[in-house]
Design an enzyme around this catalytic site. Structure first.
Site, PDB file in Angstrom:
ATOM      1  N   LYS A 173       6.163  -2.196  -5.164  1.00 17.55           N
ATOM      2  CA  LYS A 173       6.711  -3.084  -4.194  1.00 17.55           C
ATOM      3  C   LYS A 173       5.890  -4.019  -3.408  1.00 17.55           C
ATOM      4  CE  LYS A 173       7.077   0.422  -0.724  1.00 17.55           C
ATOM      5  NZ  LYS A 173       5.974   1.103  -1.296  1.00 17.55           N
TER       6      LYS A 173
ATOM      7  N   ARG B  32       9.917   3.290   7.148  1.00 21.17           N
ATOM      8  CA  ARG B  32       9.569   4.470   6.370  1.00 21.17           C
ATOM      9  C   ARG B  32      10.237   5.526   6.795  1.00 21.17           C
ATOM     10  NH1 ARG B  32       4.548   2.128   4.055  1.00 21.17           N
ATOM     11  NH2 ARG B  32       3.765   3.675   2.357  1.00 21.17           N
TER      12      ARG B  32
ATOM     13  N   ARG C 165      -5.216   2.537  -9.804  1.00 20.75           N
ATOM     14  CA  ARG C 165      -4.863   1.431  -9.061  1.00 20.75           C
ATOM     15  C   ARG C 165      -6.322   0.895  -8.367  1.00 20.75           C
ATOM     16  NH1 ARG C 165      -0.314   0.842  -4.781  1.00 20.75           N
ATOM     17  NH2 ARG C 165      -1.396   2.122  -3.230  1.00 20.75           N
TER      18      ARG C 165
ATOM     19  N   ARG D  13      -8.664   2.677  -2.989  1.00 18.97           N
ATOM     20  CA  ARG D  13      -8.019   2.829  -1.572  1.00 18.97           C
ATOM     21  C   ARG D  13      -8.457   4.482  -1.369  1.00 18.97           C
ATOM     22  NH1 ARG D  13      -2.067   0.614  -0.529  1.00 18.97           N
ATOM     23  NH2 ARG D  13      -1.789   2.483   0.468  1.00 18.97           N
TER      24      ARG D  13
ATOM     25  N   ARG E 299       1.385  12.028  -0.126  1.00 21.12           N
ATOM     26  CA  ARG E 299       2.170  10.748   0.016  1.00 21.12           C
ATOM     27  C   ARG E 299       3.620  10.849  -0.545  1.00 21.12           C
ATOM     28  NH1 ARG E 299      -1.548   6.325  -1.948  1.00 21.12           N
ATOM     29  NH2 ARG E 299      -0.154   4.646  -1.239  1.00 21.12           N
TER      30      ARG E 299
HETATM   31  P1  AMP Z   1       1.152   1.632   2.098  1.00 20.44           P
HETATM   32  O1  AMP Z   1       0.199   0.346   1.696  1.00 20.44           O
HETATM   33  O2  AMP Z   1       2.296   0.702   2.407  1.00 20.44           O
HETATM   34  O3  AMP Z   1       1.163   2.359   0.956  1.00 20.44           O
HETATM   35  O4  AMP Z   1       0.679   2.322   3.311  1.00 20.44           O
HETATM   36  C1  AMP Z   1      -0.389   3.035   3.451  1.00 20.44           C
HETATM   37  C2  AMP Z   1      -0.338   3.985   4.457  1.00 20.44           C
HETATM   38  O5  AMP Z   1      -0.028   3.455   5.947  1.00 20.44           O
HETATM   39  C3  AMP Z   1       0.854   5.066   4.411  1.00 20.44           C
HETATM   40  O6  AMP Z   1       0.697   6.165   3.617  1.00 20.44           O
HETATM   41  C4  AMP Z   1       0.966   5.403   5.964  1.00 20.44           C
HETATM   42  O7  AMP Z   1       0.070   6.295   6.373  1.00 20.44           O
HETATM   43  C5  AMP Z   1       0.639   4.111   6.872  1.00 20.44           C
HETATM   44  N1  AMP Z   1       1.856   3.379   6.756  1.00 20.44           N
HETATM   45  C6  AMP Z   1       2.262   2.162   6.398  1.00 20.44           C
HETATM   46  N2  AMP Z   1       3.335   1.814   6.821  1.00 20.44           N
HETATM   47  C7  AMP Z   1       3.828   2.768   7.556  1.00 20.44           C
HETATM   48  C8  AMP Z   1       5.132   2.889   8.207  1.00 20.44           C
HETATM   49  N3  AMP Z   1       6.263   1.893   8.120  1.00 20.44           N
HETATM   50  N4  AMP Z   1       5.148   3.925   8.925  1.00 20.44           N
HETATM   51  C9  AMP Z   1       4.378   4.899   9.265  1.00 20.44           C
HETATM   52  N5  AMP Z   1       3.095   4.987   8.456  1.00 20.44           N
HETATM   53  C10 AMP Z   1       2.910   3.793   7.571  1.00 20.44           C
END
Ligand code: AMP
Length: 216
Positions: A13, A88, A127, A160, A171
């Protein structure tokens, strides 16, 4: 046009949001990117978020809702935006509906990036991400032109911390427990459309653009 990109980590995404953002001039609002920026700048928000992210857990709702509330009020969001990784949880989705209705706006559609967990572990462990511009690569399937270097801005690519296998498993579990219920939430609202995220990035983009054309 306001669109939400929903899907497990590694479903593509973020990659699609970046491409669509460049094509349509709609900003990509990624709460993950916002939190990582706060961490790299060492702000109090970053310090708070870091422990949750590195454990593979979600950052508390009020924190991310605050970030989005501030971001959507900026002028570049007027013509539309892409929400990548937000909401989320159900409370986040409810807060978003509330926030948009205060501005007489609404979500046009929610794209669900559908893919099995078994494919995601490999995608995520391979990744590599650009810490500067956020572009994403894969050591086998989406190699940068020069190994370890971002095609877009020349920065050295990094893995990451939360793309390590034990954190990935956590996750994915968090996704199915806390985020997956949003599928039903948006299906009930008649907003959901499904994309087959196993397809190539080009094919997913074509399907996404086709689906967006049919939205009001
Ligand atoms: P992402 O880059 O979208 O995979 O987000 C990485 C991490 O950031 C996630 O595993 C969460 O720990 C935190 N995170 C990102 N977006 C959210 C959200 N909408 N709600 C809560 N935690 C978030």
């Amino acid at each position: 046009m306001i669109t939400v990109f929903l899907g497990p980590p590694g479903s593509g995404k973020g990659t699609q949001a970046k491409k669509l953002s460049a094509q349509k001039q709609w900003p990509q609002l990624s709460t993950g990117d916002m939190l990582r920026l706060a961490i790299s700048e060492g702000t109090p928000l970053g310090q708070k978020a870091n422990s949750y992210i590195s454990a593979g857990a979600l950052v508390p709702d009020d924190v991310v809702i605050g970030l989005i509330r501030e971001r959507v009020s900026r002028p570049d969001c007027e013509a539309g935006f892409i929400l990548d990784g937000f909401p989320r949880t159900i409370p986040q989705a409810q807060a978003l509906d509330q926030l948009l209705s205060e501005q007489s706006k609404k979500i046009a559609g929610v794209a669900l990036f559908e893919i099995a967990d078994s494919e995601l572990v490999n995608r995520l462990t391979g990744r590599r991400t650009c810490p500067s511009c956020g572009s994403m690569f894969h050591i086998d399937t989406l190699k940068p032109k020069k190994a370890g270097v971002c095609d877009q801005c020349g920065t050295t690519l990094a893995q990451r911390d939360d793309d390590k296998e034990e954190v990935i498993r956590k996750r994915l579990q968090v996704y199915s427990n806390q985020t997956f219920p949003l599928v039903e939430y948006y299906r009930t609202q008649g907003k959901l459309f499904v994309l087959d995220a196993r397809k190539s990035p080009e094919q997913v983009m074509t399907n996404l653009v086709d689906q967006l054309k049919s939205l009001k």
